[in-house]
Design an enzyme around this catalytic site. Sequence first.
Site, PDB file in Angstrom:
ATOM      1  N   VAL A  44     -12.847  -9.719 -34.387  1.00 51.12           N
ATOM      2  CA  VAL A  44     -12.101  -8.595 -33.813  1.00 51.12           C
ATOM      3  C   VAL A  44     -11.408  -9.090 -32.552  1.00 51.12           C
ATOM      4  CG1 VAL A  44     -12.211  -6.241 -32.930  1.00 51.12           C
ATOM      5  CG2 VAL A  44     -13.800  -6.972 -34.724  1.00 51.12           C
ATOM      6  N   ASP A  45     -10.075  -9.121 -32.585  1.00 52.48           N
ATOM      7  CA  ASP A  45      -9.285  -9.665 -31.471  1.00 52.48           C
ATOM      8  C   ASP A  45      -8.250  -8.633 -31.045  1.00 52.48           C
ATOM      9  OD1 ASP A  45      -7.920 -11.109 -29.627  1.00 52.48           O
ATOM     10  OD2 ASP A  45      -7.194 -12.653 -31.004  1.00 52.48           O
ATOM     11  N   THR A  46      -8.582  -7.852 -29.997  1.00 58.95           N
ATOM     12  CA  THR A  46      -7.644  -6.816 -29.539  1.00 58.95           C
ATOM     13  C   THR A  46      -6.417  -7.412 -28.862  1.00 58.95           C
ATOM     14  OG1 THR A  46      -8.895  -6.606 -27.472  1.00 58.95           O
ATOM     15  CG2 THR A  46      -9.463  -5.095 -29.257  1.00 58.95           C
ATOM     16  N   GLY A  47      -6.459  -8.716 -28.581  1.00 60.42           N
ATOM     17  CA  GLY A  47      -5.291  -9.372 -27.999  1.00 60.42           C
ATOM     18  C   GLY A  47      -4.270  -9.774 -29.040  1.00 60.42           C
ATOM     19  N   ILE A 114      -9.154  -9.318 -37.259  1.00 54.42           N
ATOM     20  CA  ILE A 114      -8.804  -7.897 -37.152  1.00 54.42           C
ATOM     21  C   ILE A 114      -8.053  -7.716 -35.842  1.00 54.42           C
ATOM     22  CG2 ILE A 114      -9.722  -5.560 -36.881  1.00 54.42           C
ATOM     23  CD1 ILE A 114     -12.070  -6.398 -38.649  1.00 54.42           C
TER      24      ILE A 114
END
Length: 679
Positions: A44-47, A114
Amino acid sequence: MDHLLLKTQTQTEQVMNVTNPNSIYIKGRLYFKGYKKIELHCFVDTGASLCIASKFVIPEEHWVNAERPIMVKIADGSSITISKVCKDIDLIIAGEIFRIPTVYQQESGIDFIIGNNFCQLYEPFIQFTDRVIFTKNKSYPVHIAKLTRAVRVGTEGFLESMKKRSKTQQPEPVNISTNKIENPLEEIAILSEGRRLSEEKLFITQQRMQKIEELLEKVCSENPLDPNKTKQWMKASIKLSDPSKAIKVKPMKYSPMDREEFDKQIKELLDLKVIKPSKSPHMAPAFLVNNEAEKRRGKKRMVVNYKAMNKATVGDAYNLPNKDELLTLIRGKKIFSSFDCKSGFWQVLLDQESRPLTAFTCPQGHYEWNVVPFGLKQAPSIFQRHMDEAFRVFRKFCCVYVDDILVFSNNEEDHLLHVAMILQKCNQHGIILSKKKAQLFKKKINFLGLEIDEGTHKPQGHILEHINKFPDTLEDKKQLQRFLGILTYASDYIPKLAQIRKPLQAKLKENVPWRWTKEDTLYMQKVKKNLQGFPPLHHPLPEEKLIIETDASDDYWGGMLKAIKINEGTNTELICRYASGSFKAAEKNYHSNDKETLAVINTIKKFSIYLTPVHFLIRTDNTHFKSFVNLNYKGDSKLGRNIRWQAWLSHYSFDVEHIKGTDNHFADFLSREFNKVNS
């Protein structure tokens, strides 16, 4: 150009076999026709702005050429082109299907990334130490445990091995995490709680509370239009019934002290950008009030008299929530948090055409509002609509009354999540809260003017203060109306209120000249003396059996809602609500049996929100009512009223219990309370 930090293929071999132990990995699963289930460790990589997958975990036939290849920036600062995409792929996480509209093909050294587009699609996305949370279809939270160790399975030959009936051996997974994170469960005593918690659990709880504080900080400000926090998504429009009319009310006269105060407040409002100088043809006078609330905060409040404008504008029929309905939502809940929107209405921007309608005059000149001002009749409905739009999906653990938000849960574990979701939603919409008014993780809390505590509720202390501060000798009908209004507000907590109000209510008739006598003063003193405290009333739980007890006299009816609470095999009847009223002129001529029946009907109407669709008990000392329910009327026009009443009562499910008049403690209690006032 989409911005996405990726490793090059060369870097993958050198770097991506070791990841930061704080990276967020979760389990995901893919299904394709003709293949076994494909289990992945997703990063999970919100960047990252996009979802990325390796070509080794999605079969070749599912990849298509992108309509428009995209350029992405990678870690070394250079750019690459992505030209292959997979459309509408279903990723199974924690047993739930999450559809992803577009996944891009790129070798990053991780099977599936993601990106932030997924997090926004299934927001709010919340991260805790041990888990992450997505909200499936924006309706309920999905808890997903973080992995302490992550691997990559997508290598050459993997998909061939995953075909059904394939005899190809699956390649060995590649470790992409430094090591498995282990936290031994060494228990420590928490004496203040009288129980034991593990160090890990205590650490996780502290981390979650820290997350709550961080989220709260993100959405709180003293400026309702804080440019760093507002999204300015709430907008409103106001229309004149007759656009050709100019609504003008003559200016007021101001004392030197008021002029000085206006000077300060107008400057503050201009600095906040909630008002601006106006050339509007409309005009309403502004004035200052200094009531108890203003005295407590040490600052007068500026108010604009929009009475004429309110008459001239089109109203907004959006309903405010019924307070009793809101209270039923919190039955049985153990822990609460409440939030207050900072200058709520000022967070709603008016369109350009509406702003001149809000123009007001003061010693400093002529101004108009850029936002919805307090005093407009449409303001509560406008704000409630926006708040319902934002929080409706959280109705199981959150209720909103205009600018007050209440979060309620069964336990602290759930409450941490619920509060985080609400604050995340505020952040998403740019709803700004007042930090000093926030109440977090309380067992006892104030909401809607009530003090809610351990399954009971009663009016807040200031209600009694208002009653006691009224003078014993009232000056005019307006002052009497205000006093009776406060009594009505607390009507659920005052037995036989209709009888208590009646002598005072009679003074408000249009054809009765105002006159206040010595007897009125004595009566007023007795009313106040007998209202020195409100009893905490029980909040009935859904599983508790309900009882209504009723009583009728020549002119009045009274009712009471009770609940049977079972505690260690003992039944206790707890009072939940009172109701009372006066019979109408025609009803006063009814037979006493009909008055008793009408008392039952009126009481059921008052408590209908609790009595639908449950089975309850009606308790009365009237012998006729029990037989009345079972009588078969045959259409006699003289009995039309009884037929209508029978039909109305048939919509409810109840038993009737007759009690002797000498055993009717409720009727005795009502009479005793009323006699206290009249003695």
